[in-house]
Design an enzyme around this catalytic site. Structure first.
Site, short mmCIF file in Angstrom:
data_model
loop_
_atom_site.label_atom_id
_atom_site.label_comp_id
_atom_site.label_asym_id
_atom_site.label_seq_id
_atom_site.Cartn_x
_atom_site.Cartn_y
_atom_site.Cartn_z
N LYS A 80 -4.62 -21.74 17.80
CA LYS A 80 -3.71 -22.34 18.77
C LYS A 80 -3.31 -23.75 18.34
CE LYS A 80 -5.30 -19.47 22.56
NZ LYS A 80 -6.25 -19.36 23.68
N GLY B 280 -4.97 -13.85 3.71
CA GLY B 280 -5.79 -13.68 2.52
C GLY B 280 -6.95 -12.69 2.67
N LYS B 281 -6.93 -11.87 3.71
CA LYS B 281 -8.05 -10.96 3.92
C LYS B 281 -8.11 -9.91 2.81
CE LYS B 281 -6.65 -9.81 8.08
NZ LYS B 281 -5.42 -10.63 8.12
N THR B 282 -6.97 -9.26 2.56
CA THR B 282 -6.96 -8.22 1.54
C THR B 282 -7.24 -8.80 0.17
OG1 THR B 282 -5.23 -7.17 2.82
CG2 THR B 282 -5.62 -6.32 0.61
N SER C 84 -5.97 -16.90 28.99
CA SER C 84 -5.91 -18.29 28.53
C SER C 84 -4.63 -19.00 28.93
CB SER C 84 -6.12 -18.36 27.02
OG SER C 84 -4.99 -17.90 26.37
N PRO D 238 -4.97 -13.21 11.64
CA PRO D 238 -3.57 -12.82 11.56
C PRO D 238 -3.17 -12.33 10.16
CG PRO D 238 -3.82 -15.13 12.24
CD PRO D 238 -5.16 -14.64 11.89
N PRO D 239 -2.04 -11.64 10.04
CA PRO D 239 -1.59 -11.14 8.74
C PRO D 239 -1.30 -12.28 7.77
CG PRO D 239 -0.17 -10.34 10.53
CD PRO D 239 -1.11 -11.31 11.13
N GLY D 240 -1.47 -11.99 6.49
CA GLY D 240 -1.08 -12.96 5.47
C GLY D 240 -2.02 -14.14 5.33
#
Ligand code: ADP
Length: 668
Positions: free
Chosen positions: A615, A252-254, A572, A248-250
């Site tokens: 989840k 820490g990937k970038t 799911s 998900p965004p935010g």
């Protein structure tokens, strides 16, 4: 008239001469330089007022501006690299570990000198050849016979075997055959005496790459070796050659991507794949009109002026919708080590070697990524932070950064621990920490403004939970799980979306009608099918639920999932739909604080699903107490850290009975 013509000629000559100098200074590979020179030659014969002249000049100017031979030296210090990752990121231990392993291998491979094994029973020949090749930046091992050669090859991986054909115990031909079967990746070059061309030809038939005749000419040795190595390097392993950060965004990937670049001492740049519309955005436009441009990959390399940057290709999963052409094959040309050594951008029209670029892909979800691409990726999952991790990251990184950026100092502002908890719980609901950072920024901005207004900047502002409410307004999120009552027909489910794990409520209602099943709430096909399956299961087991036989004949059933703006899909939600229906039809309320995930089959089997950590994190954010997870996800549950599971009961369920037993309130 004549006068103008002459001036034009002079100017043309000047431009071309200038470019000629640039071409010879650009350190291009030889074939590219030749092409550039030929293009220049053509331009001398074209009128400077013609469009072709401008196109040609722009093109050569572009060629010379590329960093053909410019690169940064990699830091090979893995300890330092690890320190840089740690300094900038809290937690993420498992992710950092995987990255370090990947980097270690990558750095070793990229900086590995080609390994040559020389086999010759004549000492002088051995020594001479070793000496020459070692000077050429090869890593050389030399042995006197075939037995030793095999032993060396067993213990390390050689790129090229250079063997004399006529030797003692195992002769060169034997060695060649054994090497070809046991070490097929190693190229073999045989060395023959003057008069033995026929045996050289036999050697080639048996799989030798080429032969060199004695006494050797230095250029010939160099050249043959180079070609052998080129052929060998066309076959590096492609599996898992590109890192892909999924989550998900935010999360820490970038920023981890940036840290990797810093750790390797490389430049960093990003390309947002989501913004690309056309294959030409990746492969470039053909150079037939004045505005033609190269693709983004080449353009970024030029911009950062280095041929080995870290390039982050963002939002892999956003590509594809209304994209013209086949994005996967264009990307493979860029990413695949078998192809990217000679990547040919349509504008450049000459190959540019992308093999030393380090690509990192990012995606929120991987469901839509085509298989050939996925095969090339080593996927690292970022699943989101716990409340405690968020608080630590805020305290150590986000608050100091925002305080600094708003012109304040840590002597002026202090966030208390409960205040951070309140921001996280009441003002954000996310897997990552983007909104958290924005909220902290808002508070700092307001404090900065106040400090200017009342000139009391000497005093420290302590941000408490009450102050948070004052700065951010009324709390934004309520806990609809624990703050509301259990109801009939409403079950709590857990799903995974692009923004991480989410909690959903599935509602069912019944009304007089004719057997119809109505499904609403922006559900995708797979989720609709789950709903059908859940209903069929209940109908076929109606008796055990105490449902009258003619009930379905006389009623319609409506299943609805609120927050219709969000597109929902995936299998799911199966057991949640089932629970909602069972609650409706038995009249037993469903427990709101029991959230669940799991696929259901027609016969009531419960199948495993993905995204367990996301989840469970979402369940904790919503203050759910119990989470039902398919028994076949046991391994995923065991992998969860203590932190993730804190305060939550995870029940592994294997049958519908177990689900309903945990989720429905006992009959009053
Ligand atoms: P993503 O690329 O996954 O959307 P970013 O890398 O842009 O996320 O992260 C958002 C912000 O959060 C950045 O300011 C980043 O530095 C910070 N951040 C994320 N994870 C961590 C962490 N583990 N430690 C410190 N800061 C983090």
């Amino acid at each position: 008239m004549k006068f103008f013509k002459k001036s034009d000629d002079m100017q043309q000559g000047f431009i071309i001469e200038d470019l000629r100098q640039k071409v010879s200074a650009a350190a291009m590979p030889h074939p590219v330089q030749t092409i550039a020179e030929q293009e220049l030659e053509l331009l001398t014969r074209i009128s400077p007022s013609a469009a072709e002249f401008t196109i040609g000049i722009t093109y050569i100017d572009y060629l010379v501006s590329l960093p053909w031979n410019k690169r940064t030296e990699d830091t090979v210090d893995i300890v330092l690299a690890e320190r840089i990752l740690n300094e900038n990121h809290y937690g993420l231990d498992r992710i950092k570990e995987r990255i370090m392993e990947h980097l270690a291998i990558k750095v070793l491979m990229m900086n590995r000198k080609p390994r040559i094994l020389i086999v010759d029973d004549e000492e002088i020949a051995r020594k001479n050849l070793s000496h020459i090749l070692a000077k050429e930046q090869y890593e050389v091992t030399a042995v006197a016979d075939g037995e030793q050669a095999i032993r060396e090859m067993e213990s390390s991986d050689f790129d090229v075997l250079l063997t004399d054909l006529r030797m003692g115990r195992i002769d060169g031909m034997d060695l060649l055959e054994r090497a070809r079967t046991r070490f097929p990746e190693t190229r073999v070059i045989v060395i023959t005496g003057y008069a033995s061309v026929p045996s050289a030809i036999e050697a080639i038939k048996k799989g030798a790459f080429h032969y060199i005749a004695k006494p050797f000419k230095l250029d010939e040795v160099r050249d043959t070796l180079k070609r052998a190595l080129e052929q060998r390097s066309l076959k590096p392993s492609t599996k898992g050659s590109v890192l892909c950060f999924a989550g998900p965004p935010g999360t820490g990937k970038t920023s981890l991507g940036r840290s990797i670049a810093k750790a390797l001492n490389r430049t960093f740049t990003r390309i947002a794949l989501g913004g690309l519309k056309d294959e030409a955005d990746i492969r470039g436009h053909r150079r037939t009109y004045v505005g033609a441009k190269p693709g983004r990959v080449i353009e970024e390399i030029r911009r950062v002026a280095s041929s080995n940057p870290v390039i982050m290709l963002d939002e892999l999963d956003k590509i594809g919708r209304d994209f013209k052409g086949d994005p996967a094959s264009a990307l493979l040309e860029v990413l695949d080590p078998e192809q990217n050594r000679s990547f040919t951008d349509h504008y450049l029209d000459v190959p540019f070697d992308l093999s030393s670029v380090m690509f990192i892909l990012t995606a929120n979800m991987l469901d839509t990524v085509p298989a050939p691409l996925r095969d090339r990726m080593e996927i690292i999952e970022f699943s989101g932070y716990t409340q405690e991790e968020k608080a630590r990251i805020a305290e150590k990184f986000l608050c100091p950064k925002q305080i600094r950026e708003k012109g304040l100092s840590s002597r002026q502002v202090a966030f208390t621990e409960p205040a951070l908890g309140a921001i996280i719980q009441d003002y954000t609901r996310e897997a990552g920490i983007r909104s958290l950072e924005r909220r902290i920024a808002t508070i700092c901005r307001k404090i900065a403004r106040e400090s200017l207004k009342d000139h009391s900047s000497a005093e420290i502002v302590t941000v408490s939970p009450a102050a948070v409410e004052q700065y951010l307004g009324k709390k934004k999120y309520h806990f609809d799980v624990i703050e509301e009552k259990d109801r009939v027909g409403v079950a709590t489910g857990l799903v995974r979306t692009e923004t991480g794990g989410e909690i959903i409520f599935i509602e069912s209602a019944r009304m007089k009608g004719t057997k119809e099943l109505i499904i609403t709430g922006s559900l995708g096909d797979v989720m609709r099918e789950s709903a059908q399956a859940a209903l069929s299961y209940i109908r076929s087991n109606a008796a055990s639920f105490n449902i009258p036989e003619d009930f379905f004949e006389l009623h319609d059933i409506h299943i609805h999932v609120p927050s219709g703006a969000i597109q929902k899909d995936g299998p799911s939600a199966g057991i949640t739909i089932l629970t909602s229906l069972a609650s409706l039809l038995t009249g037993r309320p469903a427990r709101r604080d029991v959230a669940m995930t799991g696929e259901i089959t027609l016969t009531g089997r419960i199948l495993p699903v993905g995204g367990i950590q996301e989840k469970v994190l979402a369940a904790r954010r919503a203050r759910v107490r119990t989470v039902l997870v398919p028994a076949r996800n046991r391994a995923d549950v065991e992998e969860l850290s203590v932190d993730v599971k804190k305060g939550i009961d995870i029940l592994l369920v294997d049958s519908v009975a177990e689900v309903l037993d945990a989720a429905l309130v006992r009959n009053p």
